[in-house]
Design an enzyme around this catalytic site. Structure first.
Site, PDB file in Angstrom:
ATOM      1  N   LYS A 125       0.838  -1.206   0.000  1.00 42.76           N
ATOM      2  CA  LYS A 125       0.000   0.000   0.000  1.00 42.76           C
ATOM      3  C   LYS A 125       0.866   1.247   0.000  1.00 42.76           C
ATOM      4  O   LYS A 125       0.673   2.160  -0.819  1.00 42.76           O
ATOM      5  CB  LYS A 125      -0.936   0.016   1.201  1.00 42.76           C
ATOM      6  CG  LYS A 125      -1.947   1.170   1.141  1.00 42.76           C
ATOM      7  CD  LYS A 125      -2.614   1.423   2.461  1.00 42.76           C
ATOM      8  CE  LYS A 125      -1.794   2.375   3.305  1.00 42.76           C
ATOM      9  NZ  LYS A 125      -2.514   2.890   4.487  1.00 42.76           N
ATOM     10  N   ASP A 143      -6.377   0.624   0.733  1.00 41.95           N
ATOM     11  CA  ASP A 143      -6.536   0.852   2.163  1.00 41.95           C
ATOM     12  C   ASP A 143      -7.901   0.319   2.585  1.00 41.95           C
ATOM     13  O   ASP A 143      -8.569  -0.382   1.810  1.00 41.95           O
ATOM     14  CB  ASP A 143      -6.377   2.340   2.494  1.00 41.95           C
ATOM     15  CG  ASP A 143      -7.592   3.163   2.094  1.00 41.95           C
ATOM     16  OD1 ASP A 143      -8.419   2.689   1.265  1.00 41.95           O
ATOM     17  OD2 ASP A 143      -7.738   4.287   2.608  1.00 41.95           O
TER      18      ASP A 143
END
Length: 213
Positions: A125, A143
């Site tokens: 991420k 996320d």
């Protein structure tokens, strides 16, 4: 307009509609360089962007470069990032990340995914945020908002963030994956709020299988 019937079709429609809804979507972490964004994104784990933005000015003033952060006292970094939560782990990762940049990448933030995730505290991420926002490269950060909305919209049934990313990637043009993620995040924060989704105000409601109208 006919409702999209496939995950790819829904992803395409979501991308089109949220592009109109949030045409100027930008990363809400304050930064002036790839290095600053890397630091801010590491700090954003289990923390709001607003809180991170309150902490980073003093942190960047004290340690403006990878070299300075690599030589920092972990205790001082802990003091500076204390309010972001998990401060001991974050401080340790930040210093080790900067040391990795100095030791292996001549003090520059690398662009390859494999290089980025080899740095302490950097997962896919974080790497995708840096690639898509700071380096202008393909990257689809997943996320909690991206994961939640993608499932609600029937785009994916995966739960693991990496599997979600790999399933979404072919559905979105490579150069637009970062924007797709940013817009899902903004929509999750402003409209499709986890505790109280505002389906009546949602531009995706007419084809969202989870809409409560």
């Amino acid at each position: 307009m006919a409702k999209p019937r496939t995950p790819k079709g829904r992803a395409k429609r979501v991308h089109e509609l949220l592009g109109k809804e949030y045409p100027d979507a930008v990363c809400e972490l304050d930064h002036d360089s790839a290095f600053q964004l890397l630091v801010a994104t590491i700090l954003s784990a289990q923390c709001t962007d607003k809180r991170v933005n309150m902490v980073t000015p003093d942190l960047f003033a004290a340690y403006p470069t990878p070299a300075s952060l690599a030589a920092a006292s972990i205790e001082h970094v802990e003091d500076l990032v204390h309010t972001t939560g998990f401060y001991a782990t974050k401080a340790r990762n930040l210093v080790a990340m900067a040391q990795g940049l100095m030791d292996r990448f001549d003090g520059e933030v690398p662009s390859k995914m494999s290089d980025l995730v080899s740095l302490p505290g950097v997962g896919r991420k974080t790497a995708n945020v840096v690639r898509s926002v700071a380096l202008g490269l393909p990257g689809l950060p997943v996320d909690t908002h991206v994961a939640r909305l993608s499932k609600l919209l029937g785009i994916t049934q995966q739960k693991d963030p990496v599997k979600i990313e790999l399933e979404l990637n072919p559905m979105v043009p490579a150069a637009e994956r970062g924007d797709f993620s940013l817009r899902l995040i903004l929509h999750g924060r402003r409209v499709c709020i986890a505790r109280r989704p505002c389906c009546h105000d949602c531009v995706l409601a007419d084809f969202c299988p989870s809409a409560n109208l």
